[in-house]
Design a protein around this motif. Structure first.
Motif, PDB file in Angstrom:
ATOM      1  N   UNK A  62      -1.443   0.526   7.496  1.00 14.86           N
ATOM      2  CA  UNK A  62      -1.398   0.589   8.961  1.00 14.86           C
ATOM      3  C   UNK A  62      -0.199  -0.164   9.543  1.00 14.86           C
ATOM      4  N   UNK A  63       0.378  -1.064   8.754  1.00 13.91           N
ATOM      5  CA  UNK A  63       1.475  -1.903   9.234  1.00 13.91           C
ATOM      6  C   UNK A  63       2.560  -2.004   8.168  1.00 13.91           C
ATOM      7  N   UNK A  64       3.757  -2.400   8.634  1.00 14.22           N
ATOM      8  CA  UNK A  64       4.880  -2.659   7.730  1.00 14.22           C
ATOM      9  C   UNK A  64       5.405  -4.059   8.029  1.00 14.22           C
ATOM     10  N   UNK A  65       5.526  -4.860   6.985  1.00 16.06           N
ATOM     11  CA  UNK A  65       5.987  -6.250   7.101  1.00 16.06           C
ATOM     12  C   UNK A  65       7.386  -6.380   6.506  1.00 16.06           C
ATOM     13  N   UNK A  66       8.272  -7.098   7.201  1.00 15.54           N
ATOM     14  CA  UNK A  66       9.650  -7.282   6.760  1.00 15.54           C
ATOM     15  C   UNK A  66       9.909  -8.775   6.533  1.00 15.54           C
ATOM     16  N   UNK A 122       0.823  -1.203   0.000  1.00 20.04           N
ATOM     17  CA  UNK A 122       0.000   0.000   0.000  1.00 20.04           C
ATOM     18  C   UNK A 122       0.864   1.262   0.000  1.00 20.04           C
ATOM     19  N   UNK A 123       1.549   1.494  -1.122  1.00 21.36           N
ATOM     20  CA  UNK A 123       2.391   2.675  -1.302  1.00 21.36           C
ATOM     21  C   UNK A 123       2.144   3.261  -2.689  1.00 21.36           C
ATOM     22  N   UNK A 124       2.369   4.553  -2.814  1.00 23.45           N
ATOM     23  CA  UNK A 124       2.200   5.204  -4.122  1.00 23.45           C
ATOM     24  C   UNK A 124       3.374   4.935  -5.050  1.00 23.45           C
ATOM     25  N   UNK A 127       8.601   6.196  -0.460  1.00 23.51           N
ATOM     26  CA  UNK A 127       7.636   5.348  -1.163  1.00 23.51           C
ATOM     27  C   UNK A 127       6.199   5.793  -0.939  1.00 23.51           C
ATOM     28  N   UNK A 128       5.960   6.731  -0.017  1.00 26.14           N
ATOM     29  CA  UNK A 128       4.656   7.375   0.188  1.00 26.14           C
ATOM     30  C   UNK A 128       3.535   6.375   0.492  1.00 26.14           C
ATOM     31  N   UNK A 129       3.455   5.899   1.728  1.00 24.02           N
ATOM     32  CA  UNK A 129       2.375   4.973   2.099  1.00 24.02           C
ATOM     33  C   UNK A 129       0.994   5.586   1.865  1.00 24.02           C
ATOM     34  N   UNK A 130       0.049   4.752   1.465  1.00 24.61           N
ATOM     35  CA  UNK A 130      -1.331   5.177   1.304  1.00 24.61           C
ATOM     36  C   UNK A 130      -1.999   5.336   2.669  1.00 24.61           C
ATOM     37  N   UNK A 131      -3.111   6.049   2.694  1.00 23.94           N
ATOM     38  CA  UNK A 131      -3.820   6.241   3.952  1.00 23.94           C
ATOM     39  C   UNK A 131      -4.321   4.953   4.561  1.00 23.94           C
ATOM     40  N   UNK A 132      -4.493   3.920   3.744  1.00 24.31           N
ATOM     41  CA  UNK A 132      -4.958   2.626   4.243  1.00 24.31           C
ATOM     42  C   UNK A 132      -3.850   1.783   4.853  1.00 24.31           C
ATOM     43  N   UNK A 174       0.862  -2.898   4.651  1.00 21.35           N
ATOM     44  CA  UNK A 174      -0.406  -3.618   4.687  1.00 21.35           C
ATOM     45  C   UNK A 174      -1.436  -2.870   5.540  1.00 21.35           C
ATOM     46  N   UNK A 175      -2.694  -3.252   5.358  1.00 24.82           N
ATOM     47  CA  UNK A 175      -3.766  -2.713   6.200  1.00 24.82           C
ATOM     48  C   UNK A 175      -3.977  -3.561   7.435  1.00 24.82           C
ATOM     49  N   UNK A 176      -3.689  -4.852   7.336  1.00 24.83           N
ATOM     50  CA  UNK A 176      -3.895  -5.768   8.463  1.00 24.83           C
ATOM     51  C   UNK A 176      -2.568  -6.145   9.106  1.00 24.83           C
TER      52      UNK A 176
END
Length: 315
Positions: free
Chosen positions: A162-166, A106-108, A155-160, A242-244
């Motif tokens: 909520x989390x970052x996964x590595x 979820x990034x632009x 990378x400009x995350x979208x408003x949706x 991610x959103x979840x």
């Protein structure tokens, strides 16, 4: 010995660190050439390439760092084995060039970064951080890197988001621990977006002024100093927004022992041992244990992230 370090040479253009860590190969070659064993051992234990133009960060602790030897020989990196000595013995197998990190979700502006692009993305800083592991031992490590937020903003995350996964590299031929069903490979960790954006959260490319040793997560890892060490993913190849909430490796393997948040908390014990005290590596096994600090001593900087949360439930 004088070592020339031209400022215009990229770290990746210098002999890769994995070459320095191939102890067995160095030893065999040196002995085959008729060199003395002591000379061969010194060659095998040579340190890695220096990182240029590293500045000291005001975010550093004033505590003296743990020795390079202890930091690089006492590790949790199950991709190489479960014993603390396994990573130092086996990580020479890992090839860290070429290396890319994919940023997606979820990034632009999703993109793939080469390791040399990451090295030049922001000024490198030395951040001397406390490291606290869930097994109740600790170190003080002079990491090199910059705030992960520098990459996130690009990378400009979208408003949706909520989390970052590595996600860690999956390469069983070079990471022998991945041939065993210790965890569901590849290793995955995650943070809330506000945690990932916090200035203390480090995109790390080195320690002690040098490129990261393989056993410490080369060539790029995450360091989150107020959380237990397993939250700081090593040898990262993918960052996904991610959103979840991500399904993370240790939380999946033993959810009653390893919570998603994993904030250092002396009042919440591991089911099999207390977290109230810790042993500082390098001080000797019989040295008095230290009191564990809430949020590993970073409460003033990060406690507001968890205002109103039940930290015994969200452990």
């Amino acid at each position: 010995m004088v070592i020339k370090r031209p400022s215009d040479v990229l770290p990746s253009e210098i002999t890769p660190k994995e070459v320095y860590l191939r102890r067995r190969e160095f030893l065999k070659a040196a002995l085959a050439l008729g060199l003395g064993e002591a000379v061969a051992v010194r060659a095998a234990e040579s340190r890695g390439a220096r990182l240029p133009e590293v500045r000291r960060s005001p975010l550093s602790t004033s505590e003296p760092p743990t020795s390079y030897k202890d930091i690089t020989r006492y590790n949790n990196f199950y991709e190489f084995g479960t014993d603390k000595s396994d990573p130092a013995e086996r990580a020479h197998l890992l090839k860290t060039r070429p290396w890319t990190v994919t940023v997606e979700g979820l990034v632009r502006r999703p993109r793939v970064y080469d390791i040399d692009e990451l090295l030049k993305l922001a000024p490198l800083e030395e951040r001397v951080y406390r490291l606290r592991c869930v097994e109740a031992w600790s170190m003080v490590v002079p990491w090199i890197g910059y705030s992960l937020s520098e990459l996130i903003r690009q990378v400009e995350p979208l408003g949706s988001a909520k989390y970052v996964e590595f996600t860690t590299l999956l390469r069983p031929a070079e990471m022998p621990g991945q041939r065993l069903p210790i965890l569901a490979w590849p290793y995955v960790e995650g943070l809330r977006l506000d945690e990932a954006l916090h200035p203390l959260t480090l995109l790390c490319v080195g320690l002690y002024g040098e490129v990261l040793p393989n056993q410490n997560g080369a060539p790029v890892r995450i360091v989150v100093p107020w959380k237990y060490g397993f939250k700081s993913g090593k040898s990262i190849v993918k960052i996904r927004f991610t959103e979840s909430q991500p399904r993370t490796s240790w939380n999946l393997a033993a959810p009653h022992e390893y919570g998603f948040y994993a904030n250092v908390n002396p009042t919440v014990d591991h089911p099999r041992w207390s977290q109230a005290k810790e042993r500082r590596i390098g001080e000797g096994f019989f040295a008095p244990k230290r009191d564990t600090l809430m949020f590993n001593g970073y409460a003033e900087q990060v406690a507001h992230l968890y205002a109103g949360m039940d930290l015994r439930r969200y452990f």
